[in-house]
Design an enzyme around this catalytic site. Sequence first.
Site, PDB file in Angstrom:
ATOM      1  N   GLU A  92      92.955 -93.394 -24.272  1.00 32.27           N
ATOM      2  CA  GLU A  92      92.651 -93.592 -25.694  1.00 32.27           C
ATOM      3  C   GLU A  92      92.993 -94.995 -26.183  1.00 32.27           C
ATOM      4  O   GLU A  92      92.508 -95.433 -27.232  1.00 32.27           O
ATOM      5  CB  GLU A  92      93.379 -92.550 -26.553  1.00 32.27           C
ATOM      6  CG  GLU A  92      94.894 -92.737 -26.609  1.00 32.27           C
ATOM      7  CD  GLU A  92      95.588 -91.682 -27.475  1.00 32.27           C
ATOM      8  OE1 GLU A  92      95.363 -90.485 -27.251  1.00 32.27           O
ATOM      9  OE2 GLU A  92      96.383 -92.083 -28.350  1.00 32.27           O
TER      10      GLU A  92
ATOM     11  N   HIS B 280      93.581 -88.895 -32.364  1.00 35.80           N
ATOM     12  CA  HIS B 280      95.047 -88.981 -32.534  1.00 35.80           C
ATOM     13  C   HIS B 280      95.431 -88.955 -34.021  1.00 35.80           C
ATOM     14  O   HIS B 280      96.146 -89.827 -34.506  1.00 35.80           O
ATOM     15  CB  HIS B 280      95.596 -90.247 -31.849  1.00 35.80           C
ATOM     16  CG  HIS B 280      97.012 -90.072 -31.389  1.00 35.80           C
ATOM     17  ND1 HIS B 280      97.455 -90.495 -30.154  1.00 35.80           N
ATOM     18  CD2 HIS B 280      98.098 -89.522 -31.993  1.00 35.80           C
ATOM     19  CE1 HIS B 280      98.742 -90.216 -30.024  1.00 35.80           C
ATOM     20  NE2 HIS B 280      99.147 -89.617 -31.132  1.00 35.80           N
TER      21      HIS B 280
ATOM     22  N   ARG C 149      99.903 -85.558 -25.440  1.00 39.43           N
ATOM     23  CA  ARG C 149      99.610 -86.877 -24.870  1.00 39.43           C
ATOM     24  C   ARG C 149      98.489 -86.702 -23.845  1.00 39.43           C
ATOM     25  O   ARG C 149      98.502 -85.740 -23.062  1.00 39.43           O
ATOM     26  CB  ARG C 149     100.834 -87.477 -24.165  1.00 39.43           C
ATOM     27  CG  ARG C 149     101.890 -88.054 -25.090  1.00 39.43           C
ATOM     28  CD  ARG C 149     101.410 -89.331 -25.811  1.00 39.43           C
ATOM     29  NE  ARG C 149     102.402 -89.852 -26.739  1.00 39.43           N
ATOM     30  CZ  ARG C 149     102.503 -89.548 -28.028  1.00 39.43           C
ATOM     31  NH1 ARG C 149     101.644 -88.694 -28.570  1.00 39.43           N
ATOM     32  NH2 ARG C 149     103.421 -90.095 -28.786  1.00 39.43           N
TER      33      ARG C 149
END
Length: 330
Positions: A263, A295, A234
Site C-alpha cells: 500500500e 487504510h 496490516r
Amino acid sequence: MRVLSFNARPYDREYLEQASVEHTHQLDYLDIRLNPQTAPLAAGYQAITAFVNDDLSADTLKVLASLGVQFIALRCAGFNQVDLSAAAEQQIKVARVPAYSPYAVAEHSMALILALNRHTHRAYQRVREQNFSLDGLLGFDLHGKTVGIVGTGKIGEIFAGILKGFGCRLLAYDPYPNPACEAMGVSYNSLEYLCRESDIISLHCPLTPETHHLIGNEAISWMKHGVMLINTSRGGLVDTAAVIEGLKSGKIGDLGLDVYEEEGGLFFQDMSQQIIQDDVFSRLQTFPNVLITGHQAYFTAEALQNIAATTLQNLTDFEQTGQSVNEVKA
Ligand code: NAD
C-alpha cells in the site's frame, strides 16, 4: 522544541494544532513522505512526527541522526515501518500512540463485513442507475454464524463485543488469551481450528516476522469454502497471491481489506489520474466480491483527537524527561 511533521495531511494539521495549545512546541508541517531523500528537510529540528507509510529504514534514520534529530513521535500504533535496531544505533528514541480508538478500527471491520455480506456497495450503484433487481445481492444472517478473530488485543476485544451483539459464535487465535474476551464467551483455539470452523475470519494482530503471511496457502486450505476474510490490521499478514488464488477457486467467498501489502505507493493519495502499476492490486480490484478501503479504519474524529493529544504529550515528555512511556524499543 522544534518539531517537523512529515506526511501531514490537512486533517492531521487541524488536530495537531488543536492539541498543541496545551504544549509549547514549535510545529511545522510537510505534506510529503519521509524517506532517505526527504529526510534532509528535518535539518534544524530536534524531533519529527511520522505516519504508517513513512520510510523509517536504517538509511532514513542515519540521515535524521546526522541532522541532530533525537526523537520520532509516530502518529500511529503500529511501528513495523521503523527499523528499531537502527534507531537505537543512531540514538534516536521512538514513541507511538499505543491506543487511540479501538472502536474506530473494530467498527470499520464490521462495516466491511456488513457491506460485503449485503452487497451494499453494489446496491448503491444499481439503485442510482434505477436498476432495482435483487439478482446477485443475496446475503446471509450473521446471527448464529461463527466468526474467527485472529488477535484479541484492544481492537479484537471491541470487535468481539460488537459481534456478540449480532449473536455470533466467537472463536479466537492469540498466544495471549484476553480474559475480557473469555468472559464474553470467546473460545480460544489453534489457527487451524479457527480456519476450519469460521464463516468469517477477521485479522487483528500486529505484523511481526512471525505473523508475516500468516494467511497464506496453508491457512487458506484449512478454511471453509466461501469464507469471508477481513483484514484491517496490516497488509503483510496476508499473502496476496495466495488470496487471489483463493478468490479464483471460490474458497474465499468475500474479501474485505483496509490494508494491502504494497500500500506504500498507493494509499493516502489521489491516484485517480494515474495508471496503477501494481498488477496484483489491479487484479484484486477485478473481483466483484472484494471490497477495499485505503487504510481508513482508524479515521474517526475521536481517533484523530487522541492521536494528536498523545503525539504532543510524547514530545513534551521527551523534552522534559528524555523519555516517553510510549517508547518502542527493538
Ligand atoms: P494490541 O497490541 O492491543 O493487540 C494485538 C493482539 O495480537 C494481542 O492480543 C497479541 O497477543 C496478539 N498477537 C500477537 N501475535 C499474534 C499471533 N502470532 N497470532 C495471533 N495473535 C497475535 O493491538 P491493537 O490495538 O488491537 O491493534 C491490532 C492491529 O491493528 C495493530 O497491530 C495494527 O496493525 C492494526 N491497526 C490498524 C489500523 C487501521 O487503520 N487499519 C489502525 C490501528 C491499528
